[in-house]
Design a protein around this motif. Structure first.
Motif, PDB file in Angstrom:
ATOM      1  N   LEU A 101       0.837  -1.197   0.000  1.00 46.55           N
ATOM      2  CA  LEU A 101       0.000   0.000   0.000  1.00 46.55           C
ATOM      3  C   LEU A 101       0.875   1.251   0.000  1.00 46.55           C
ATOM      4  N   ASP A 102       0.399   2.289  -0.675  1.00 43.59           N
ATOM      5  CA  ASP A 102       1.129   3.557  -0.680  1.00 43.59           C
ATOM      6  C   ASP A 102       1.361   4.029   0.751  1.00 43.59           C
ATOM      7  N   ASP A 103       2.602   4.438   1.034  1.00 45.36           N
ATOM      8  CA  ASP A 103       2.940   4.898   2.376  1.00 45.36           C
ATOM      9  C   ASP A 103       3.782   6.165   2.314  1.00 45.36           C
ATOM     10  N   GLY A 104       3.449   7.022   1.367  1.00 41.78           N
ATOM     11  CA  GLY A 104       4.190   8.260   1.212  1.00 41.78           C
ATOM     12  C   GLY A 104       4.008   9.199   2.388  1.00 41.78           C
ATOM     13  N   PRO A 105       4.944  10.103   2.607  1.00 42.49           N
ATOM     14  CA  PRO A 105       4.892  11.000   3.767  1.00 42.49           C
ATOM     15  C   PRO A 105       3.688  11.929   3.770  1.00 42.49           C
ATOM     16  N   GLU A 106       3.102  12.162   2.601  1.00 45.48           N
ATOM     17  CA  GLU A 106       1.946  13.075   2.554  1.00 45.48           C
ATOM     18  C   GLU A 106       0.660  12.411   3.033  1.00 45.48           C
ATOM     19  N   GLN A 107       0.673  11.086   3.215  1.00 44.90           N
ATOM     20  CA  GLN A 107      -0.492  10.353   3.718  1.00 44.90           C
ATOM     21  C   GLN A 107      -1.767  10.667   2.942  1.00 44.90           C
ATOM     22  N   LYS A 108      -1.715  10.498   1.661  1.00 46.65           N
ATOM     23  CA  LYS A 108      -2.921  10.688   0.865  1.00 46.65           C
ATOM     24  C   LYS A 108      -3.933   9.609   1.224  1.00 46.65           C
ATOM     25  N   PRO A 109      -5.191   9.975   1.453  1.00 44.12           N
ATOM     26  CA  PRO A 109      -6.209   8.973   1.792  1.00 44.12           C
ATOM     27  C   PRO A 109      -6.348   7.930   0.678  1.00 44.12           C
ATOM     28  N   LEU A 110      -6.542   6.699   1.080  1.00 48.31           N
ATOM     29  CA  LEU A 110      -6.739   5.619   0.127  1.00 48.31           C
ATOM     30  C   LEU A 110      -8.209   5.219   0.096  1.00 48.31           C
ATOM     31  N   ASP A 111      -8.638   4.738  -1.047  1.00 43.14           N
ATOM     32  CA  ASP A 111     -10.007   4.263  -1.192  1.00 43.14           C
ATOM     33  C   ASP A 111     -10.224   3.017  -0.338  1.00 43.14           C
ATOM     34  N   ASP A 112     -11.373   2.929   0.318  1.00 42.08           N
ATOM     35  CA  ASP A 112     -11.672   1.788   1.184  1.00 42.08           C
ATOM     36  C   ASP A 112     -11.509   0.460   0.451  1.00 42.08           C
ATOM     37  N   ILE A 113     -11.976   0.415  -0.795  1.00 45.32           N
ATOM     38  CA  ILE A 113     -11.927  -0.824  -1.564  1.00 45.32           C
ATOM     39  C   ILE A 113     -10.487  -1.234  -1.833  1.00 45.32           C
ATOM     40  N   GLU A 114      -9.624  -0.266  -2.105  1.00 50.68           N
ATOM     41  CA  GLU A 114      -8.211  -0.571  -2.368  1.00 50.68           C
ATOM     42  C   GLU A 114      -7.555  -1.210  -1.143  1.00 50.68           C
ATOM     43  N   VAL A 115      -7.817  -0.648   0.035  1.00 51.35           N
ATOM     44  CA  VAL A 115      -7.231  -1.188   1.258  1.00 51.35           C
ATOM     45  C   VAL A 115      -7.778  -2.587   1.531  1.00 51.35           C
ATOM     46  N   GLN A 116      -9.091  -2.755   1.367  1.00 49.86           N
ATOM     47  CA  GLN A 116      -9.703  -4.055   1.607  1.00 49.86           C
ATOM     48  C   GLN A 116      -9.169  -5.107   0.641  1.00 49.86           C
ATOM     49  N   GLN A 117      -9.008  -4.742  -0.630  1.00 46.74           N
ATOM     50  CA  GLN A 117      -8.532  -5.718  -1.611  1.00 46.74           C
ATOM     51  C   GLN A 117      -7.094  -6.120  -1.336  1.00 46.74           C
ATOM     52  N   CYS A 118      -6.268  -5.137  -0.957  1.00 48.46           N
ATOM     53  CA  CYS A 118      -4.885  -5.449  -0.598  1.00 48.46           C
ATOM     54  C   CYS A 118      -4.851  -6.441   0.556  1.00 48.46           C
ATOM     55  N   LEU A 119      -5.718  -6.215   1.513  1.00 47.00           N
ATOM     56  CA  LEU A 119      -5.778  -7.098   2.682  1.00 47.00           C
ATOM     57  C   LEU A 119      -6.248  -8.498   2.298  1.00 47.00           C
ATOM     58  N   LEU A 120      -7.293  -8.575   1.477  1.00 45.27           N
ATOM     59  CA  LEU A 120      -7.810  -9.875   1.062  1.00 45.27           C
ATOM     60  C   LEU A 120      -6.783 -10.666   0.256  1.00 45.27           C
ATOM     61  N   ASP A 121      -5.928  -9.962  -0.480  1.00 42.77           N
ATOM     62  CA  ASP A 121      -4.888 -10.631  -1.258  1.00 42.77           C
ATOM     63  C   ASP A 121      -3.832 -11.276  -0.356  1.00 42.77           C
ATOM     64  N   LEU A 122      -3.756 -10.816   0.898  1.00 38.14           N
ATOM     65  CA  LEU A 122      -2.703 -11.268   1.803  1.00 38.14           C
ATOM     66  C   LEU A 122      -3.194 -12.227   2.893  1.00 38.14           C
ATOM     67  N   VAL A 123      -4.464 -12.130   3.248  1.00 37.82           N
ATOM     68  CA  VAL A 123      -4.993 -12.920   4.363  1.00 37.82           C
ATOM     69  C   VAL A 123      -5.203 -14.376   3.939  1.00 37.82           C
ATOM     70  N   PRO A 124      -4.637 -15.329   4.673  1.00 36.72           N
ATOM     71  CA  PRO A 124      -4.921 -16.741   4.367  1.00 36.72           C
ATOM     72  C   PRO A 124      -6.414 -17.029   4.521  1.00 36.72           C
ATOM     73  N   GLN A 125      -6.943 -17.810   3.617  1.00 37.44           N
ATOM     74  CA  GLN A 125      -8.368 -18.147   3.672  1.00 37.44           C
ATOM     75  C   GLN A 125      -8.581 -19.312   4.635  1.00 37.44           C
ATOM     76  N   LYS A 126      -8.528 -18.990   5.913  1.00 38.13           N
ATOM     77  CA  LYS A 126      -8.714 -19.980   6.966  1.00 38.13           C
ATOM     78  C   LYS A 126      -9.364 -19.288   8.157  1.00 38.13           C
ATOM     79  N   HIS A 127      -9.799 -20.088   9.091  1.00 30.13           N
ATOM     80  CA  HIS A 127     -10.422 -19.547  10.294  1.00 30.13           C
ATOM     81  C   HIS A 127      -9.348 -19.274  11.350  1.00 30.13           C
ATOM     82  N   PHE A 128      -9.434 -18.088  11.955  1.00 27.60           N
ATOM     83  CA  PHE A 128      -8.545 -17.728  13.054  1.00 27.60           C
ATOM     84  C   PHE A 128      -9.356 -17.600  14.341  1.00 27.60           C
TER      85      PHE A 128
END
Length: 209
Positions: A68-95
């Motif tokens: 995810l973009d982490d530039g010093p200006e901290q531009k807001p990110l779209d909710d969907i972009e953050v959620q999709q990045c997370l879904l791409d990384l989270v194992p599909q299992k129960h925690f």
């Protein structure tokens, strides 16, 4: 807070070092838990990413990084972009447990912390992250009046034993390489706290409040 039973725990943070700053003592206190740690930023930062994977070994955890973009200006990110990045990384299992940022952040102010928290809560509520419970970091800095400190009235509040805190501090200063006079080193909390939620509705209520 120590729980002798085995737990599968996913720790979701914005940056490499957040897992240690805000929950490192809890992780070190419960080595019998099975940890998967996600940092959503700095995948291609060779310095920070290499240190993150060294920390995973110290914590006896598995993990992965996103970009995810982490530039010093901290531009807001779209909710969907953050959620999709997370879904791409989270194992599909129960925690058994998710640990992540508070929608209020841990200090004034880092937008990515707040965005990651919101994404986690919404995905848990939608059944796209599978877990029995959610803990969010409970810290505040009086709107920059002092270094972040654990909130005593949170669901869980624990003063770390000195040997555990020293291990945590060494991860920040020796493994991540922050100088002793850095904000990170001076912040490294000796007390850790979390707000706890057993169902997504209560977490969404906290988010909306």
């Amino acid at each position: 807070m120590d729980d002798k039973s085995n737990r599968s725990v996913i720790v979701i943070v914005a940056h490499p070092d957040d897992e240690t700053l805000w929950a490192g003592g809890t992780i070190l206190n419960n080595p019998q838990w099975d940890y998967f740690i996600i940092s959503l930023c700095r995948k291609y930062d060779q310095d920070r990413s290499s240190k993150f994977y060294k920390v995973l070994k110290i914590l006896n955890a598995q993990g992965i990084m996103g970009n995810l973009d982490d530039g010093p200006e901290q531009k807001p990110l779209d909710d969907i972009e953050v959620q999709q990045c997370l879904l791409d990384l989270v194992p599909q299992k129960h925690f058994d447990l998710i640990i992540t940022h508070s929608p209020l952040g841990e200090y004034t102010k880092h937008l990515r912390h707040e965005e990651v928290s919101k994404a986690v809560i919404m995905l848990w509520n939608e059944g796209k992250i599978y877990a029995d419970a959610l803990w969010i970091f409970a810290y505040e800095d009086g709107e920059k009046k002092y270094l972040p400190k654990a909130i005593k009235k949170a669901s869980y509040f624990e003063t770390l034993k000195n040997d555990i805190w020293i291990k945590k501090y060494k991860i920040i200063t020796e493994t991540y390489g922050f100088e002793e006079n850095s904000w990170e080193a001076k912040t490294t909390p000796k007390k850790e706290a979390f707000w706890a939620f057993k169902d997504p509705n209560s977490a969404v209520g906290f988010l909306n409040k």
